[in-house]
Design a protein around this motif. Sequence first.
Motif, PDB file in Angstrom:
ATOM      1  N   LEU A   1       3.856  -4.778  -0.382  1.00  0.00           N
ATOM      2  CA  LEU A   1       3.754  -3.483  -1.686  1.00  0.00           C
ATOM      3  C   LEU A   1       2.510  -2.858  -2.085  1.00  0.00           C
ATOM      4  CD1 LEU A   1       4.704  -6.126  -4.788  1.00  0.00           C
ATOM      5  CD2 LEU A   1       6.360  -4.050  -3.705  1.00  0.00           C
ATOM      6  N   ALA A   2       1.411  -3.514  -1.241  1.00  0.00           N
ATOM      7  CA  ALA A   2       0.523  -2.567  -1.251  1.00  0.00           C
ATOM      8  C   ALA A   2       0.717  -1.446   0.348  1.00  0.00           C
ATOM      9  CB  ALA A   2      -0.640  -3.411  -0.494  1.00  0.00           C
ATOM     10  N   TYR A   3       1.836  -2.202   1.444  1.00  0.00           N
ATOM     11  CA  TYR A   3       1.957  -1.370   2.283  1.00  0.00           C
ATOM     12  C   TYR A   3       2.518  -0.321   2.303  1.00  0.00           C
ATOM     13  CZ  TYR A   3       3.989   0.283   7.269  1.00  0.00           C
ATOM     14  OH  TYR A   3       4.488   0.799   7.956  1.00  0.00           O
ATOM     15  N   LEU A   4       4.065  -0.947   1.845  1.00  0.00           N
ATOM     16  CA  LEU A   4       4.999   0.553   0.893  1.00  0.00           C
ATOM     17  C   LEU A   4       4.230   1.521   0.064  1.00  0.00           C
ATOM     18  CD1 LEU A   4       8.073  -1.845   0.800  1.00  0.00           C
ATOM     19  CD2 LEU A   4       7.600  -0.770   2.099  1.00  0.00           C
ATOM     20  N   HIS A   5       3.816   1.309  -0.382  1.00  0.00           N
ATOM     21  CA  HIS A   5       2.953   1.880  -1.366  1.00  0.00           C
ATOM     22  C   HIS A   5       1.966   2.993  -0.964  1.00  0.00           C
ATOM     23  CE1 HIS A   5       1.821   3.795  -6.122  1.00  0.00           C
ATOM     24  NE2 HIS A   5       0.890   2.941  -4.800  1.00  0.00           N
ATOM     25  N   LYS A   6       1.970   2.712   0.287  1.00  0.00           N
ATOM     26  CA  LYS A   6       0.607   3.322   0.875  1.00  0.00           C
ATOM     27  C   LYS A   6       0.981   4.118   2.271  1.00  0.00           C
ATOM     28  CE  LYS A   6      -3.271   2.901  -1.891  1.00  0.00           C
ATOM     29  NZ  LYS A   6      -3.824   4.056  -2.233  1.00  0.00           N
ATOM     30  N   SER A   7       2.290   3.414   1.821  1.00  0.00           N
ATOM     31  CA  SER A   7       2.878   4.752   3.781  1.00  0.00           C
ATOM     32  C   SER A   7       3.307   5.585   2.886  1.00  0.00           C
ATOM     33  CB  SER A   7       4.221   3.841   3.731  1.00  0.00           C
ATOM     34  OG  SER A   7       4.918   4.713   3.092  1.00  0.00           O
ATOM     35  N   PRO A   8       3.213   6.565   4.599  1.00  0.00           N
ATOM     36  CA  PRO A   8       2.889   8.092   4.837  1.00  0.00           C
ATOM     37  C   PRO A   8       4.086   8.638   3.963  1.00  0.00           C
ATOM     38  CG  PRO A   8       2.487   7.218   7.141  1.00  0.00           C
ATOM     39  CD  PRO A   8       3.131   5.887   6.393  1.00  0.00           C
ATOM     40  N   ALA A   9       5.349   7.695   4.818  1.00  0.00           N
ATOM     41  CA  ALA A   9       6.928   8.752   4.391  1.00  0.00           C
ATOM     42  C   ALA A   9       6.638   8.588   1.760  1.00  0.00           C
ATOM     43  CB  ALA A   9       7.447   7.864   4.778  1.00  0.00           C
ATOM     44  N   ASN A  10       5.997   6.970   1.671  1.00  0.00           N
ATOM     45  CA  ASN A  10       6.313   7.312   0.393  1.00  0.00           C
ATOM     46  C   ASN A  10       5.323   8.429  -0.567  1.00  0.00           C
ATOM     47  OD1 ASN A  10       8.324   5.477  -0.019  1.00  0.00           O
ATOM     48  ND2 ASN A  10       7.155   4.051   0.190  1.00  0.00           N
ATOM     49  N   GLN A  11       3.818   8.390   0.112  1.00  0.00           N
ATOM     50  CA  GLN A  11       2.790   9.005  -0.512  1.00  0.00           C
ATOM     51  C   GLN A  11       3.279  10.812  -0.249  1.00  0.00           C
ATOM     52  OE1 GLN A  11       0.082   8.758   2.322  1.00  0.00           O
ATOM     53  NE2 GLN A  11      -1.250   7.178   0.160  1.00  0.00           N
ATOM     54  N   ARG A  12       3.810  11.286   0.325  1.00  0.00           N
ATOM     55  CA  ARG A  12       4.340  12.723   0.548  1.00  0.00           C
ATOM     56  C   ARG A  12       5.888  12.613  -0.029  1.00  0.00           C
ATOM     57  NH1 ARG A  12       5.030  12.290   5.951  1.00  0.00           N
ATOM     58  NH2 ARG A  12       7.368  10.859   6.701  1.00  0.00           N
ATOM     59  N   ARG A  13       6.886  11.654  -0.554  1.00  0.00           N
ATOM     60  CA  ARG A  13       8.342  12.125  -1.274  1.00  0.00           C
ATOM     61  C   ARG A  13       7.370  12.000  -3.095  1.00  0.00           C
ATOM     62  NH1 ARG A  13       9.882   7.484  -0.283  1.00  0.00           N
ATOM     63  NH2 ARG A  13      11.332   8.018   0.866  1.00  0.00           N
ATOM     64  N   ARG A  14       5.578  11.152  -2.767  1.00  0.00           N
ATOM     65  CA  ARG A  14       5.636  11.075  -4.153  1.00  0.00           C
ATOM     66  C   ARG A  14       5.042  12.748  -4.563  1.00  0.00           C
ATOM     67  NH1 ARG A  14       3.715   5.898  -3.156  1.00  0.00           N
ATOM     68  NH2 ARG A  14       1.446   6.534  -2.835  1.00  0.00           N
TER      69      ARG A  14
END
Length: 150
Positions: free
Chosen positions: A41-54
């Motif tokens: 969950l921490a990896y998915l939350h911090k992944s670049p794609a998710n950060q870009r989307r947020r």
Amino acid sequence: MNKDWLSQLAPAHAPPPPSWWPPAPGWWVLIVLILLIAGVLAYLHKSPANQRRRIALRKLKLLENHEQDDLKLANELTLLLRRYALATYGREATAGLSGDAWLAFLTNHGATDLAGDTGQRLLRAAYGSQVQTDRIRWLTGARQFLRRHK
């Protein structure tokens, strides 16, 4: 034999209660599973794609809440969508797209509300033409595009 033989026995005592350490093997398995899930969950939350989307969704929310004329909104929306597409899909796939090809790319990647006349009006408004605006569908289409990519 003594008639009071029962009183001669040692007092009854219970065995000591079981200790909490070391835990049983099932608890070790549960601890490892919880740590693995937390790590994923921490990896998915911090992944670049998710950060870009947020970040892009936050910017879209700011555009949505900010009172501005529709031409400025159209311009800001197209810039946001282009920046996100360049960062997410790469320069080769998106940099050369314009007009109908750009709208087809957006609709193929989830922005179904930007198909047809709505998308055409968005592009024309972004470049300064006075057109009938559809602010809600523009924002919905942009949100669909930003949320679609996994």
